[in-house]
Design a protein around this motif. Structure first.
Motif, PDB file in Angstrom:
ATOM      1  N   PHE B  75       1.181  -1.199   0.360  1.00 52.18           N
ATOM      2  CA  PHE B  75      -0.537  -0.421   0.269  1.00 52.18           C
ATOM      3  C   PHE B  75       1.215   0.848  -0.089  1.00 52.18           C
ATOM      4  CE2 PHE B  75      -2.023   3.115   2.074  1.00 52.18           C
ATOM      5  CZ  PHE B  75      -2.925   3.498   1.963  1.00 52.18           C
ATOM      6  N   ALA B  76       0.542   2.332  -1.194  1.00 48.16           N
ATOM      7  CA  ALA B  76       1.260   3.267  -1.367  1.00 48.16           C
ATOM      8  C   ALA B  76       2.723   3.793  -1.130  1.00 48.16           C
ATOM      9  CB  ALA B  76       0.904   4.473  -0.247  1.00 48.16           C
ATOM     10  N   GLY B  77       3.381   1.675  -1.674  1.00 45.50           N
ATOM     11  CA  GLY B  77       4.456   2.042  -1.533  1.00 45.50           C
ATOM     12  C   GLY B  77       4.813   1.205  -0.481  1.00 45.50           C
ATOM     13  N   SER B  78       4.722   0.800   0.352  1.00 44.67           N
ATOM     14  CA  SER B  78       5.765   0.146   1.078  1.00 44.67           C
ATOM     15  C   SER B  78       4.572  -1.663   2.179  1.00 44.67           C
ATOM     16  CB  SER B  78       5.391   0.775   2.339  1.00 44.67           C
ATOM     17  OG  SER B  78       4.257   1.348   2.757  1.00 44.67           O
ATOM     18  N   ASP B  79       5.108  -2.395   1.963  1.00 40.74           N
ATOM     19  CA  ASP B  79       4.567  -3.746   1.882  1.00 40.74           C
ATOM     20  C   ASP B  79       4.226  -3.579   3.635  1.00 40.74           C
ATOM     21  OD1 ASP B  79       3.867  -6.385   3.012  1.00 40.74           O
ATOM     22  OD2 ASP B  79       5.785  -7.307   2.254  1.00 40.74           O
ATOM     23  N   ILE B  80       2.405  -4.350   3.552  1.00 43.29           N
ATOM     24  CA  ILE B  80       1.857  -4.330   4.803  1.00 43.29           C
ATOM     25  C   ILE B  80       1.275  -5.045   4.983  1.00 43.29           C
ATOM     26  CG2 ILE B  80       1.614  -1.231   5.033  1.00 43.29           C
ATOM     27  CD1 ILE B  80      -1.354  -2.167   3.859  1.00 43.29           C
ATOM     28  N   HIS B  85      -3.740  -2.985  13.034  1.00 49.10           N
ATOM     29  CA  HIS B  85      -4.690  -2.385  12.345  1.00 49.10           C
ATOM     30  C   HIS B  85      -4.113  -0.636  12.454  1.00 49.10           C
ATOM     31  CE1 HIS B  85      -5.369  -1.283  16.264  1.00 49.10           C
ATOM     32  NE2 HIS B  85      -5.762  -2.511  16.562  1.00 49.10           N
ATOM     33  N   ALA B  86      -2.984  -0.285  13.503  1.00 52.26           N
ATOM     34  CA  ALA B  86      -3.758   1.180  14.115  1.00 52.26           C
ATOM     35  C   ALA B  86      -2.122   1.540  13.148  1.00 52.26           C
ATOM     36  CB  ALA B  86      -2.609   1.039  15.816  1.00 52.26           C
ATOM     37  N   ALA B  87      -1.285   1.152  13.105  1.00 53.56           N
ATOM     38  CA  ALA B  87      -0.253   1.565  11.512  1.00 53.56           C
ATOM     39  C   ALA B  87      -0.844   1.553  10.427  1.00 53.56           C
ATOM     40  CB  ALA B  87       1.134   0.296  11.534  1.00 53.56           C
ATOM     41  N   ILE B  88      -2.113   0.576   9.555  1.00 50.66           N
ATOM     42  CA  ILE B  88      -2.328   0.809   8.854  1.00 50.66           C
ATOM     43  C   ILE B  88      -3.255   1.563   8.962  1.00 50.66           C
ATOM     44  CG2 ILE B  88      -4.124  -0.526   7.115  1.00 50.66           C
ATOM     45  CD1 ILE B  88      -3.375  -2.799   7.836  1.00 50.66           C
ATOM     46  N   LEU B  93      -5.083   3.752   5.280  1.00 46.16           N
ATOM     47  CA  LEU B  93      -6.037   2.829   3.893  1.00 46.16           C
ATOM     48  C   LEU B  93      -7.215   2.995   5.447  1.00 46.16           C
ATOM     49  CD1 LEU B  93      -6.745   1.092   2.551  1.00 46.16           C
ATOM     50  CD2 LEU B  93      -5.089  -1.088   3.527  1.00 46.16           C
ATOM     51  N   ILE B  94      -7.928   3.482   5.495  1.00 45.73           N
ATOM     52  CA  ILE B  94      -9.217   3.812   6.024  1.00 45.73           C
ATOM     53  C   ILE B  94     -10.253   2.932   5.623  1.00 45.73           C
ATOM     54  CG2 ILE B  94     -10.664   5.124   7.257  1.00 45.73           C
ATOM     55  CD1 ILE B  94      -7.629   5.836   7.644  1.00 45.73           C
ATOM     56  N   HIS B  95     -10.776   1.951   6.457  1.00 43.48           N
ATOM     57  CA  HIS B  95     -11.939   0.935   6.013  1.00 43.48           C
ATOM     58  C   HIS B  95     -13.387   1.558   7.430  1.00 43.48           C
ATOM     59  CE1 HIS B  95     -13.272  -3.248   7.522  1.00 43.48           C
ATOM     60  NE2 HIS B  95     -14.077  -2.921   6.540  1.00 43.48           N
TER      61      HIS B  95
END
Lengths: 288, 248
Positions: B75-80, B85-88, B93-95
């Motif tokens: 996501f946006a250039g980095s491996d997630i 969940h807090a880092a995401i 990346l909002i759900h």
């Protein structure tokens, strides 16, 4: 009779104030973690002994020790949840409940070893001082304890209502998954809420010490009252804890006044039963 | 007016969200069996499928509520992959979940403020003003407890709370579920507006026709993997979509 009624009422309100502080911690922990904290009484006892040690060994007045003990008890509560209650409970309510019970047993017996079963008290220069208010003579120590308890309740309310962290605590209480989705880490909030609930006991322990004896069994006495207050006021409700505590304090005093020391103590349980018959969720509890 | 934070434009732009071979499940039950999909910056992509094919599990895995068992999420250039969940949320990346998951015991305003919990205070006032402008009904009900709102208003609040996090990519999970036909209409008008503002969107829906009308591309999920994908126009004409969607 009126000459006795007014002092009894005022005395009830003053005692109720400190009950409120013990009950606030209990209701906060219940509201967020949805568990009954069986370790509450034992942790109050730890706080009272902490304040007693500070007073007898270092000569620190219990009232001056309030911030210190609140901070220390916050750390103890946070650590207990983070390293004992949380991991042992694994999110299972029964597990968490039993973990708090285990903590209580350990603390009570550790206190018996360290301090024996004797009751202890401290002497403060203001222990016998009275404040004249019209026809009333009010013990200064109780007045200060009441004022301190109400101030802390107010600060706690402001923290919960006005800060991001306070809002996060309330959000996690009802909707942990929704909270996770805005970036709140519920596990951290649980430890924080437990720590804050126990910090209230740190303050309560200091405020109680000038007018009460401390012994390894002292927690049981207060926590039974606190449980009554929390259920009476509505589990998880802040205003419920304060109003319930004042009501219990007044009822206790009036019962002792009119029915005597042996029959008087039935008044609080009677009030408890009467309120729950009319409002099963407590005075301020959510009606389901 | 842009509610979205656009990532800086790059020369050869890799997709904003790049999911490859994602596997996830609960206990012994594997729900996602290798899902691959991409969303480009500024793109609106629909994920379609009947109940129980794994759409919600996909969202829960993307937002870090559920740990993936295999595959990769960039996501946006980095491996997630496997990030918490807090880092995401921090990454943008909002759900907005199915069933809204708003805080019923807090006021509408407090719900919105908590939306920016991961962002802190600096941009909060400005973001709040924009969100309230987007949802005038929420502005009127700011002091009301969120639990007292109607279903449609609660859905607006859930989306508003998501926008408060200044999303780079917004995942909308079944935003039209349980709404009256009139409100569904309103919801898709709103989604169209968010698209027009340049927000990158992953729209997870059962409402095929309206989703394909706002999306550029779509994926159809069946039995935990992508059964069909392509441009929204092509899919709208595809008879296989009906078959796959209805599970016949």
């Amino acid at each position: 009779m009126m000459a006795l009624l007014l002092p009894a009422l005022v005395g009830g309100v003053l005692t109720g104030g400190v009950y409120a502080l013990v009950a606030l911690g209990l209701t906060l922990i219940y509201g967020v973690l949805h568990i009954v904290n069986f370790a509450h009484g034992s942790l109050l006892m730890v706080a009272m002994f902490g304040a007693w040690l500070l007073a007898t060994r270092l000569g620190l007045d219990p009232l001056a020790a309030v911030p210190l003990m609140a901070g220390a008890m916050f750390a103890i509560g946070w650590g207990l949840y983070r390293f004992v209650i949380g991991p042992v409970g694994r999110g299972d309510d029964r597990g968490v409940l039993l973990a708090t019970l285990g903590v209580a047993v350990v603390l009570d017996n550790a206190a018996l070893i360290a301090f024996t079963g004797d009751s202890r008290s401290i002497e403060t220069p203001y222990a016998l001082q009275m404040v004249q208010a019209g026809p009333l003579l009010i013990p200064l120590a109780k007045l200060v304890a009441f004022a301190g308890a109400m101030l802390i309740a107010l600060l706690l309310w402001a923290f919960m209502a006005l800060t991001d962290t306070g809002r996060a605590i309330r959000a996690v209480a009802r909707e942990p998954e929704g909270a996770a989705l805005v970036g709140i880490r519920p596990a951290r909030i649980f430890a924080l809420a437990y720590g804050i609930g126990i910090a209230c006991l740190g303050a309560a322990g200091c405020l109680l010490l000038p007018s009460f004896y401390v012994s390894p069994q002292v927690g049981g006495m207060f926590v039974l009252v606190a449980f009554t207050v929390v259920v009476l006021g509505g589990m998880g409700s802040f205003p419920g804890a304060v109003v319930g505590a004042l009501l219990v304090g007044i009822t206790e005093n009036l019962g002792n006044l009119y029915l005597g020391e042996s029959l008087g103590p039935i008044c609080v349980p009677l009030l408890f039963i009467a309120v729950l018959l009319v409002r099963p969720t407590g005075l301020f509890g959510a009606v389901r | 007016m842009a509610l979205a934070r656009r990532p800086g434009s790059q020369m050869a732009e890799p997709p904003l969200l790049d999911v490859a071979g994602l596997r996830a499940g609960y206990g012994a039950f594997e729900v996602l069996r290798g899902v691959s999909l991409t969303v480009a910056a500024g793109e609106v992509v629909a994920v379609l499928g009947a109940n129980g094919v794994g759409k919600t599990t996909l969202n829960r895995t993307l937002s870090g509520l559920l740990r993936p068992r295999g595959g990769r999420i960039r996501f946006a250039g980095s491996d997630i992959t496997g990030a918490d969940h807090a880092a995401i949320v921090q990454a943008g990346l909002i759900h907005v979940p199915e069933g809204r998951r708003i805080f019923p015991n807090l006021t509408v305003r407090e719900n919105l403020l908590l939306g920016s919990y991961a962002r802190g205070r600096p941009a909060r006032a400005a973001t709040l003003a924009r969100v309230l402008q987007t949802f005038p009904r929420l502005a009127e009900r700011q002091r009301q407890k969120a639990g007292s709102l109607s279903g449609g208003e609660q859905q607006m609040l859930a989306i508003g709370r998501g926008l408060m996090a200044q999303p780079v990519l917004l995942i909308l999970d079944e935003p039209s579920l349980g709404l009256s036909p009139k409100l569904v209409e309103e919801m898709f008008v709103l989604i169209g507006r968010l698209c027009a503002e340049g927000l990158s969107l992953l729209l997870v829906e059962q409402n095929v026709v309206q989703s394909l009308a706002v999306a550029a591309r779509a994926y159809v999920i069946e039995h935990g993997s992508v059964a069909l994908s392509g441009s929204a126009d092509a899919l709208a004409r595809d008879t296989r979509l009906r078959t796959a969607y209805l599970g016949l």
